[in-house]
Design an enzyme around this catalytic site. Structure first.
Site: not given
Ligand SMILES: [Zn+2]
Length: 274
Positions: A75, A234, A257
């Site tokens: 972030h 993200d 991710h």
């Protein structure tokens, strides 16, 4: 799409807790001229933000150098990228970057408070000429040729309130600040037991996660389709590890991710010789 290099004007210090470690941590962002670099003051080790530092994904991103890790940087990295900063030093005294309110918005405010200073030089974009597709954990992450920098995310969670959501936009600092940066980390109450059983989520609080349970969202949404917007947040943070702007249409379908970081490594490998 070429980026002018910028750093920040003056140091700013922020404290908080890591969402997974629950550990207190103090971060100072400061001007720099060597790209984006973390410095772990508790173990005197630099961790450059680059594809070579990628150290895996376990519900968050991890970077490492010489045994020193920096976890959950995504972030903060998204805010740095989103505010046009290319060079900055981030000192921290523990492994995990603080979660703050679960979004990139407090980091955007930190950078705005500091101010922006131009540096000599520009960074050329990587122009995507043929589609790239990665499959990971039942999701896909693609980058398609496009004359703009464009993001689309399709969130699907069967049997939950969230169901299917679409978030999309063409890159601009204004779009990032208003539609993406405020979007919080989200979590399903039904996943909490598995997260804590894995030794993660020790810093989860009502004020740093958008909780979702059988009754719906546990707090008011900040932006439309906030969970899908957070997935783009993200992606922006993770892809910034590549270090160059990417001209193309980034399309995530239930990706996370692991796919984001695999994409950075694929782009790095593909461009390493050029
Ligand atoms: Zn996130």
């Amino acid at each position: 799409m070429t980026r002018q290099r910028y750093t920040i004007q003056s140091p700013v210090t922020v404290s908080g807790i890591g969402i997974h470690s629950g550990a207190p941590v103090t971060v100072t962002v400061a001007p720099g001229d060597s790209g984006v670099q973390f410095y772990r003051s508790d173990c005197d080790t630099w961790v450059p933000v680059s594809p070579a530092s990628i150290s895996g994904a376990n519900r968050a991103t991890a970077l490492a150098n010489q045994g020193a890790r920096v976890t959950t940087p995504e972030h903060l990295l998204a805010a740095i990228w989103g505010c046009g900063i290319t060079d900055i030093t981030i000192k921290l005294n523990a492994e995990e970057v603080p979660i703050l309110d679960g979004s990139a918005w407090p980091w955007v405010q930190v950078i705005r408070e500091s101010g922006r200073v131009s540096l000599p030089g520009q960074i050329d974009p990587l122009v995507i000429k043929t589609p790239i597709r990665l499959d990971s954990h039942g999701g896909q992450l693609l980058i398609l040729p496009d004359d703009q920098v464009r993001f689309t995310y399709i969130l699907t969670h069967a049997d939950t309130l969230v169901d299917t959501q679409l978030c999309q936009g063409v890159w601009s600092e204004d779009w990032f600040e208003t539609k993406i940066a405020p979007a919080r980390t989200f979590g399903f109450a039904s996943d909490l037991a598995a997260i804590t059983a894995a030794g993660l989520g020790k810093g989860i609080r009502a004020d740093n996660v958008l909780g979702i349970d059988a009754d719906g969202y546990q707090s008011e949404l900040r932006v439309p389709v906030e969970p899908a917007a957070h997935k783009i947040l993200d992606i922006i943070g993770d892809l910034s590890i590549f270090g160059r702007p990417i001209q193309g249409h980034v399309l995530g379908i239930r990706s996370g991710h692991a796919a984001n970081l695999a994409m950075v490594e694929a782009l790095y490998t593909a461009t390493a010789d050029s």
